[in-house]
Motif scaffolding. Sequence first.
Motif, PDB file in Angstrom:
ATOM      1  N   VAL A  26       0.872  -1.162   0.000  1.00  9.77           N
ATOM      2  CA  VAL A  26       0.000   0.000   0.000  1.00  9.77           C
ATOM      3  C   VAL A  26       0.914   1.218   0.000  1.00  9.77           C
ATOM      4  CG1 VAL A  26      -1.826   1.252   1.202  1.00  9.77           C
ATOM      5  CG2 VAL A  26      -1.781  -1.259   1.264  1.00  9.77           C
ATOM      6  N   ASP A  27       1.017   1.862  -1.143  1.00  7.82           N
ATOM      7  CA  ASP A  27       1.936   2.983  -1.329  1.00  7.82           C
ATOM      8  C   ASP A  27       1.439   4.213  -0.569  1.00  7.82           C
ATOM      9  OD1 ASP A  27       4.128   4.333  -2.252  1.00  7.82           O
ATOM     10  OD2 ASP A  27       3.460   4.443  -4.341  1.00  7.82           O
ATOM     11  N   ARG A  33      10.221   3.894   2.244  1.00  8.81           N
ATOM     12  CA  ARG A  33      10.702   2.560   1.875  1.00  8.81           C
ATOM     13  C   ARG A  33       9.741   1.543   2.464  1.00  8.81           C
ATOM     14  NH1 ARG A  33      16.131   4.129   4.374  1.00  8.81           N
ATOM     15  NH2 ARG A  33      17.146   5.262   2.703  1.00  8.81           N
ATOM     16  N   PHE A  34       9.516   0.468   1.729  1.00 10.34           N
ATOM     17  CA  PHE A  34       8.554  -0.541   2.164  1.00 10.34           C
ATOM     18  C   PHE A  34       9.175  -1.935   2.135  1.00 10.34           C
ATOM     19  CE2 PHE A  34       6.234   2.935   0.303  1.00 10.34           C
ATOM     20  CZ  PHE A  34       5.215   3.163   1.208  1.00 10.34           C
ATOM     21  N   ALA A  35       8.762  -2.750   3.091  1.00 13.88           N
ATOM     22  CA  ALA A  35       9.055  -4.176   3.096  1.00 13.88           C
ATOM     23  C   ALA A  35       7.709  -4.878   3.147  1.00 13.88           C
ATOM     24  CB  ALA A  35       9.903  -4.558   4.296  1.00 13.88           C
ATOM     25  N   ALA A  60      12.893   3.956  -1.978  1.00 16.45           N
ATOM     26  CA  ALA A  60      12.257   5.251  -2.226  1.00 16.45           C
ATOM     27  C   ALA A  60      12.573   5.727  -3.644  1.00 16.45           C
ATOM     28  CB  ALA A  60      12.754   6.275  -1.208  1.00 16.45           C
ATOM     29  N   LEU A  61      11.718   6.622  -4.142  1.00 11.77           N
ATOM     30  CA  LEU A  61      11.915   7.196  -5.471  1.00 11.77           C
ATOM     31  C   LEU A  61      13.224   7.979  -5.506  1.00 11.77           C
ATOM     32  CD1 LEU A  61      10.530   7.496  -8.232  1.00 11.77           C
ATOM     33  CD2 LEU A  61       9.523   9.620  -7.394  1.00 11.77           C
ATOM     34  N   ASN A  62      13.979   7.833  -6.575  1.00 11.10           N
ATOM     35  CA  ASN A  62      15.271   8.506  -6.792  1.00 11.10           C
ATOM     36  C   ASN A  62      16.343   8.098  -5.795  1.00 11.10           C
ATOM     37  OD1 ASN A  62      14.222   9.986  -9.004  1.00 11.10           O
ATOM     38  ND2 ASN A  62      13.364  11.488  -7.584  1.00 11.10           N
TER      39      ASN A  62
END
Length: 115
Positions: A26-27, A33-35, A60-62
């Motif tokens: 779930v963004d 950051r996700f696990a 994370a983005l970039n």
Amino acid sequence: MSASDALREFLIPLLTGWKIQLGRWVDSAKTDRFAVIRPAGGAPAELVRRPQFSLMLIGALNEPAQTAQAAADAIVEAMRASSGSLVFLQPGEPVFWATDDGRPVFEIAVSAITI
């Protein structure tokens, strides 16, 4: 405690600053950051259980892919050294891919043994 809960507890100290989710990603903020721990079946449930999981580490983005890769490598090494409250944990080799918006992802197949 379920095997997925035990795996989550094992990961918490290894993934400081990561949001740990169960089942699906779930963004939220692109800078998070996700696990994601996804149950993936296993052998028939008997006295000794052998659940399988897919663990996705989404950077994370970039962010350089090396950040998620370092987390994946640390998890693999930690599982080789200990299994926490589970009887056994065996990680597969991390597999790299990227999200549609370019965030790095490392996916690890995890086999567990629990009673």
